[in-house]
Design a protein around this motif. Sequence first.
Motif, PDB file in Angstrom:
ATOM      1  N   VAL A 179     -50.889   8.597  -5.457  1.00 48.21           N
ATOM      2  CA  VAL A 179     -50.764   8.673  -6.915  1.00 48.21           C
ATOM      3  C   VAL A 179     -49.595   9.559  -7.331  1.00 48.21           C
ATOM      4  O   VAL A 179     -48.785   9.194  -8.187  1.00 48.21           O
ATOM      5  CB  VAL A 179     -52.078   9.176  -7.552  1.00 48.21           C
ATOM      6  CG1 VAL A 179     -51.900   9.427  -9.049  1.00 48.21           C
ATOM      7  CG2 VAL A 179     -53.199   8.174  -7.311  1.00 48.21           C
ATOM      8  N   LEU A 201     -50.296   1.978 -10.554  1.00 49.20           N
ATOM      9  CA  LEU A 201     -51.270   2.967 -11.008  1.00 49.20           C
ATOM     10  C   LEU A 201     -52.438   2.291 -11.725  1.00 49.20           C
ATOM     11  O   LEU A 201     -53.584   2.718 -11.612  1.00 49.20           O
ATOM     12  CB  LEU A 201     -50.592   3.983 -11.937  1.00 49.20           C
ATOM     13  CG  LEU A 201     -49.647   4.964 -11.223  1.00 49.20           C
ATOM     14  CD1 LEU A 201     -48.764   5.681 -12.231  1.00 49.20           C
ATOM     15  CD2 LEU A 201     -50.440   5.974 -10.395  1.00 49.20           C
ATOM     16  N   VAL A 206     -56.616   4.940 -11.714  1.00 48.97           N
ATOM     17  CA  VAL A 206     -56.574   6.353 -11.351  1.00 48.97           C
ATOM     18  C   VAL A 206     -57.558   7.217 -12.109  1.00 48.97           C
ATOM     19  O   VAL A 206     -57.752   8.375 -11.778  1.00 48.97           O
ATOM     20  CB  VAL A 206     -55.150   6.913 -11.537  1.00 48.97           C
ATOM     21  CG1 VAL A 206     -54.210   6.250 -10.579  1.00 48.97           C
ATOM     22  CG2 VAL A 206     -54.668   6.698 -12.965  1.00 48.97           C
TER      23      VAL A 206
END
Length: 690
Positions: A179, A201, A206
């Motif tokens: 990430v 992402l 996330v």
Amino acid sequence: MELVKQLGSTDVDAIVVACQELAAMQAEPASLAKLLSHKEPRVKAAAARALRGMDGAEASAPVLTQMVTDADTYVRIAASECLNSMGVKAASQVANLGKSLANSHPGVVAAAAHALTTMGPSAADYVQPLEAALSLEAEDISTHMLTAAGVMPKTPAVLRKPACAAAAALGVLGSATSVAKLMELLSSKDWEIRAAAVMALSQMQVGSDSSRFESQLTDLLKDPAPEVSAVKASAVESLSCMGDEAEAFLEPICKLFNDKSWKVRVAAVRAVAGCGELGQMYASEVCRLTTNTDARTKLAAVKALEQMGERGACFDEEVEMLMSDNDPEVAIAAKKAIQTFFDLKAAALENQTKMAIAETPATANHSSPPPPEPSAPSSGSSTAALLFPGQGSQYVKMMSDVKDMPAVKDMLATAQKILGYDLLKLCLEGPEDQLEQTKFCQPAMYIGGLAGLELLRKENPAAAETPRAVAGLSLGEYTALTVAGVFDLETGLRLVKLRGEAMQEAAEASPQKMISLAGLKKEVVEGLCAECRSGDEVCQIANILFPNGFSCAGSKAAMDKLLEKANKTDGCLQAKELKTSGAFHTKCMMPARDKLLAALKEVEPKMKPPTCDVYVNLTGSKMPAGTPVPKIVELLADQLTNCVEWMPCMQAMIQDGIVDFYECGPMKQLKAMMKRIDMTAWKTTQNIHV
């Protein structure tokens, strides 16, 4: 088989055509596999493309893996896409593809990363080499000349740029450690890399990490450069995967409803619709897009409204109009949505019936206090009321369906003389940012409300000509008073023109803001307002719209604090900035009130007592027919600097025995509010849309 024979031809073009036809038939994978070792690159690429998605193609995975390092770009691309389509069936080649990530050629690295993306858990062993590839700035430019010449379409970034391919792979295979590295790409100068990072992402969902790159995502949403539309669309899709955490982004996402790129508009609508109850609060803004000229945008808006359940069903009339749209996809989607809305209403009615039956025995054995006696009607025997919306319900293309009605044409001609510009052109063509300006919006809504009345007069003369009462939200009160005979069209429009100009001038005199709040009790909102005020700052409730639904306005600094505090308060369902330019219905409007009062005093001799009851914003109660004009002048002046009591107005109407409600004007904001105020009254509220 003739096509198989054609594969052995010496004519390269003939072989390529045969590959294409076999691909369409999903036939002869073994024959096509033999061509993967052909000396002619075009034939090898055609064979690899033909095998894509074909049963049995995985037998050729070893050869295709070798082709990923081929010197010919189109051979590499075809092999990579074919392996990507095989997914875990080609997992035996993960190790060999992993080695290719260290190749010095950017095209080879990109092709290998793209192939690994779908190969499942075994490919996760190569996360570290993929993360290393994120820093590669090189690009395979071998196809650029053919693309520029129009011979070949542009090669996707994941097959040209190692960083893009690696980002896409990590979106599927990456772990929490990936990430941070993907976040670094959000500030890349290369828009394709930024787009790939955002998309990755979003695929990784996330969650709680979203706050770590909130500022970067917000910046991407504001980027005005046309070439970054893909980035904005990807950013919106990323945010839509964050569930409740997307709340902080809903306002900037909604601003993208007006983006020049249809892809961005569609992504924004889908994102808002996917945000559950929070997203449903924006149903009215989604509804505006049903009038967009782009069919793809309209289609997304219709599907979003269907997804929004009861909130979306409030706009069934707008959706129903699209059932005859010129675009067949839009028409089909509209019909499907209308059926969904019908099912929702049928289910709600069934539940209410069951509840009523279940409650009957219990209520039969218990005496309950009698309901309050309704006030005696003071004018006529009608049970109908006319409602008029205010600023915020405007939209580009409003009045397009009523502009040719004789009475509306006369009103528009009068408006052009008084205003000095073509109001109809502004309403039909925009631009939207001009129509939203207070000095333009208020005259437009005033005429729009009266045009709605003319349409009602055509459809239901009795309701239009003999209403029991009238009411209007903020600016809509001037429309209501015109209908009640207090002033004529010209006088009303001149007052509205001056009011809009004075309010805009007052709004521009100091930094101001208006926000919408939902979910909090009145005393909680009042407490928050008090906490956020300091010194001479203004921060107060400006509109009471429905139970636990308010708009607040005041000094920008205080409102910024209120927005932040409200979002952190338990029970808050919505806290968002409104498009209105100033702190309307607060002390900030005192300069506008003085100008308006002077104008009202000037026209007071022309004004007359109302011919029907008027439920006024300032008190939230009935002003009886025949009320003296000086009292009305006072109420209108004070309305500008005090809270609009809309919900009390509606509750008073209902208690006084009014049954049928007609909202005359653009959109159906008042009907949506009525649903939260009183479900029974909502069922008898009709929107006369213009």
